[in-house]
Design a protein around this motif. Structure first.
Motif, PDB file in Angstrom:
ATOM      1  N   TYR A  68       0.851  -1.185   0.000  1.00  0.00           N
ATOM      2  CA  TYR A  68       0.000   0.000   0.000  1.00  0.00           C
ATOM      3  C   TYR A  68       0.893   1.243   0.000  1.00  0.00           C
ATOM      4  O   TYR A  68       1.842   1.339   0.778  1.00  0.00           O
ATOM      5  N   ILE A  77      -9.733   4.741  -0.076  1.00  0.00           N
ATOM      6  CA  ILE A  77      -8.353   4.261   0.041  1.00  0.00           C
ATOM      7  C   ILE A  77      -8.156   3.472   1.324  1.00  0.00           C
ATOM      8  O   ILE A  77      -7.518   2.417   1.339  1.00  0.00           O
ATOM      9  N   GLN A  81     -12.600   9.971  -1.424  1.00  0.00           N
ATOM     10  CA  GLN A  81     -11.361   9.318  -1.852  1.00  0.00           C
ATOM     11  C   GLN A  81     -10.606   8.770  -0.644  1.00  0.00           C
ATOM     12  O   GLN A  81     -10.067   7.658  -0.677  1.00  0.00           O
ATOM     13  N   ASN A 117      -8.805  -0.293   2.036  1.00  0.00           N
ATOM     14  CA  ASN A 117      -7.899  -1.296   1.471  1.00  0.00           C
ATOM     15  C   ASN A 117      -6.940  -1.905   2.476  1.00  0.00           C
ATOM     16  O   ASN A 117      -6.268  -2.870   2.168  1.00  0.00           O
TER      17      ASN A 117
END
Length: 281
Positions: free
Chosen positions: A20, A277, A273, A280
């Motif tokens: 990541y 993100i 956004q 994840n």
């Protein structure tokens, strides 16, 4: 003095998918590595995660996580809330590493026993946020004894990373009455907080108060308020299913467009956004 909100605790084996980039989490991450290796990149420095060691990654730091093989680790996601301007780790907002002791292993195991099923039970990115929300809701069902023991365990784990000298130095630099004011700001983020009102609470003129605040905090009162409001919004985006409008209100913004502008200014992305993100990982 300090509060903890445990979001996740589990033992897991990660593979090459544990990659990541530029992740800024609104909570701290604590890892105890048992097998294999992984890497964290932060502030132009690589930190290798190796067996037998514990690592703490403070909240609101930019990190890239990498694993080319596999590694097994305990992980804790926790919100650490010191009162006032107390800084547990000084100004060194880096990846902290300590050698794990047998007692540390027992603390992680006990925490797992107290909170079964509190891991990221579905690795699907679309359900990550729902997992945090469900875990937060389940905390209301736990008894007081469990909460007290959880606080004690987290206190012992986090204390392994604290540098008393740096804490004391930071406290000495911040006057007591300013620390009390910072606590007032942090607990009233959803309410209107003006510079004039803060200056009044310290019996200073607004101009002198602003200069006094900048001297010790290195940013203006309004900049500090916005910073803390956006940090609160980041946490709510990851740990709740509230809408952007509801989160804006909880963070003290009655104008949704203005909230979006401030959020993007501080995080370089929109609230949606940011939420997507952080589903994840």
């Amino acid at each position: 003095m300090i509060e903890f909100n445990l979001l996740n605790i589990a033992k897991y084996t990660s593979g090459h998918h544990w990659n990541y980039v530029n992740i800024i989490s609104p909570f701290a991450r604590i890892y105890l590595i048992t097998e294999g290796e992984a890497t964290i990149y932060q502030n132009r420095q690589y930190y290798k995660l190796t067996p037998g060691n514990m690592y703490l990654i403070p909240a609101f730091t930019n990190n890239t996580y990498q694993c080319t093989g596999s590694f097994t680790h305990y992980y804790i996601h926790v919100v650490i809330e010191p009162q006032g301007n107390l800084s547990l780790f000084g100004k060194d907002m880096k990846v902290f590493e300590v050698k794990a002791t047998p007692f540390d292993y027992s603390l992680f195991e006990r925490l797992l026993y107290l909170h079964p099923g509190k891991g990221l039970w579905n690795p699907d990115p679309a359900t990550y946020n729902d997992c945090l929300v469900k875990n937060s809701e389940n905390d209301f069902l736990r008894g007081y004894k469990c909460k007290v023991e959880t606080f004690g365990i987290l206190s012992q784990i986090v204390s392994r990373f604290i540098c008393p000298e740096k804490m004391e130095a930071g406290q000495q630099l911040t006057p007591v009455r300013l620390r009390a004011l910072l606590q007032y700001i942090n607990t009233n983020l959803s309410e209107p907080v003006s510079v004039a009102r803060l200056a009044e609470k310290m019996y200073l003129s607004p101009d002198y108060f602003s200069r006094f605040f900048i001297k010790y905090m290195h940013l203006s009162p309004l900049e500090y308020i916005h910073q803390k409001r956006i940090e609160k919004a980041q946490l709510l985006l990851v740990t709740t299913s509230l809408s952007a409008k509801e989160i804006a209100a909880s963070a003290g913004y009655d104008n949704l467009s203005y909230f979006h502008r401030q959020f993007k200014k501080h995080t370089t992305m929109s609230p949606n956004q940011f939420r997507a993100i952080h589903r994840n990982i």
